[in-house]
Design a protein around this motif. Structure first.
Motif, PDB file in Angstrom:
ATOM      1  N   ILE A  12      -5.494   8.983  -4.634  1.00  0.00           N
ATOM      2  CA  ILE A  12      -4.662   8.020  -3.909  1.00  0.00           C
ATOM      3  C   ILE A  12      -4.630   6.671  -4.625  1.00  0.00           C
ATOM      4  CG2 ILE A  12      -4.432   6.710  -1.750  1.00  0.00           C
ATOM      5  CD1 ILE A  12      -5.715   9.234  -0.355  1.00  0.00           C
ATOM      6  N   ASP A  13      -5.773   6.230  -5.164  1.00  0.00           N
ATOM      7  CA  ASP A  13      -5.813   4.943  -5.872  1.00  0.00           C
ATOM      8  C   ASP A  13      -4.923   4.961  -7.116  1.00  0.00           C
ATOM      9  OD1 ASP A  13      -7.573   3.911  -3.975  1.00  0.00           O
ATOM     10  OD2 ASP A  13      -9.348   4.502  -5.127  1.00  0.00           O
ATOM     11  N   ALA A  16      -1.464   4.409  -5.856  1.00  0.00           N
ATOM     12  CA  ALA A  16      -1.327   2.995  -5.478  1.00  0.00           C
ATOM     13  C   ALA A  16      -1.119   2.124  -6.720  1.00  0.00           C
ATOM     14  CB  ALA A  16      -2.554   2.536  -4.697  1.00  0.00           C
ATOM     15  N   LEU A  19       2.395   2.612  -7.947  1.00  0.00           N
ATOM     16  CA  LEU A  19       3.310   1.877  -7.063  1.00  0.00           C
ATOM     17  C   LEU A  19       3.296   0.393  -7.394  1.00  0.00           C
ATOM     18  CD1 LEU A  19       2.561   3.664  -3.681  1.00  0.00           C
ATOM     19  CD2 LEU A  19       4.722   3.759  -4.964  1.00  0.00           C
ATOM     20  N   ASP A  20       2.111  -0.167  -7.637  1.00  0.00           N
ATOM     21  CA  ASP A  20       2.007  -1.589  -7.984  1.00  0.00           C
ATOM     22  C   ASP A  20       2.683  -1.880  -9.324  1.00  0.00           C
ATOM     23  OD1 ASP A  20       0.595  -2.159  -5.677  1.00  0.00           O
ATOM     24  OD2 ASP A  20      -1.370  -2.142  -6.660  1.00  0.00           O
ATOM     25  N   ARG A  27       9.121   5.215  -7.034  1.00  0.00           N
ATOM     26  CA  ARG A  27       9.465   5.769  -5.714  1.00  0.00           C
ATOM     27  C   ARG A  27      10.763   6.581  -5.775  1.00  0.00           C
ATOM     28  NH1 ARG A  27       7.541   0.670  -4.504  1.00  0.00           N
ATOM     29  NH2 ARG A  27       5.840   0.590  -2.968  1.00  0.00           N
ATOM     30  N   HIS A  44      -0.711   3.483   5.488  1.00  0.00           N
ATOM     31  CA  HIS A  44      -1.145   3.607   4.090  1.00  0.00           C
ATOM     32  C   HIS A  44      -0.093   4.362   3.285  1.00  0.00           C
ATOM     33  CE1 HIS A  44      -4.998   1.977   5.233  1.00  0.00           C
ATOM     34  NE2 HIS A  44      -5.022   2.833   6.232  1.00  0.00           N
ATOM     35  N   GLU A  45       0.870   3.611   2.768  1.00  0.00           N
ATOM     36  CA  GLU A  45       1.970   4.217   2.014  1.00  0.00           C
ATOM     37  C   GLU A  45       1.458   5.063   0.856  1.00  0.00           C
ATOM     38  OE1 GLU A  45       5.990   2.926  -0.430  1.00  0.00           O
ATOM     39  OE2 GLU A  45       4.257   1.586  -0.447  1.00  0.00           O
ATOM     40  N   ALA A  46       0.494   4.555   0.111  1.00  0.00           N
ATOM     41  CA  ALA A  46       0.016   5.278  -1.069  1.00  0.00           C
ATOM     42  C   ALA A  46      -0.578   6.634  -0.692  1.00  0.00           C
ATOM     43  CB  ALA A  46      -1.003   4.439  -1.835  1.00  0.00           C
ATOM     44  N   ALA A  47      -1.322   6.704   0.400  1.00  0.00           N
ATOM     45  CA  ALA A  47      -1.907   7.986   0.828  1.00  0.00           C
ATOM     46  C   ALA A  47      -0.815   8.970   1.222  1.00  0.00           C
ATOM     47  CB  ALA A  47      -2.880   7.771   1.982  1.00  0.00           C
ATOM     48  N   HIS A 118      -9.698   9.518   1.633  1.00  0.00           N
ATOM     49  CA  HIS A 118      -9.720   8.552   0.539  1.00  0.00           C
ATOM     50  C   HIS A 118     -10.959   8.725  -0.320  1.00  0.00           C
ATOM     51  CE1 HIS A 118      -9.711   4.743  -1.615  1.00  0.00           C
ATOM     52  NE2 HIS A 118      -8.399   4.809  -1.451  1.00  0.00           N
TER      53      HIS A 118
END
Length: 135
Positions: A12-13, A16, A19-20, A27, A44-47, A118
């Protein structure tokens, strides 16, 4: 009969961080608007997106292609029934591949399950061929 099985484990990280770094470019390349809408509605969008990433990877494995042979990320999408149960929706080349691998007199059913704890998101996909009535 089972036509294909696939699984994937996603960090998940890592999603994330992508995404950053790449934002909407990532996306929109990987996820459908419906998937993005669901992710935006979650805490939690990333999850949420990591689970869908894992499902797409697992589905491509169950199709026997991996992410090659013309298959696109957006050809495999995770939707949800009103009960919340996840479902795979195949379009484009993924749908063609599914039709090609389905024996005559059968219909294909794509089963998917998702989980996360997570920092991990995981998906399993099983593609099953069921006989058509009267076949």
């Amino acid at each position: 009969m089972i036509l294909g099985i696939g699984t994937d484990l996603c960090n998940i990280d890592r999603i994330a961080a992508v995404l950053d770094r790449h934002g909407d470019r990532f996306r929109n390349r990987v996820f459908t608007e419906r998937e993005l809408s669901r992710a935006r509605s979650r805490a939690h969008e990333a999850a949420t997106l990591a689970k869908r990433w894992a499902a797409k990877e697992a589905c491509s494995k169950a199709l026997g292609t991996g992410l090659r042979m013309g298959i696109a990320w957006r050809d495999m999408a995770v939707g949800n029934l009103d009960t919340g149960q996840p479902v795979m929706v195949l379009t484009g080349w993924a749908a063609v591949r599914l039709a090609d691998m389905t024996p005559p007199g059968h219909r294909a059913v794509v089963h998917v399950t998702l989980t996360d704890d997570h920092p991990w998101a995981q998906a399993f996909v099983v593609i099953e061929a069921l006989p058509l009535p009267g076949a």
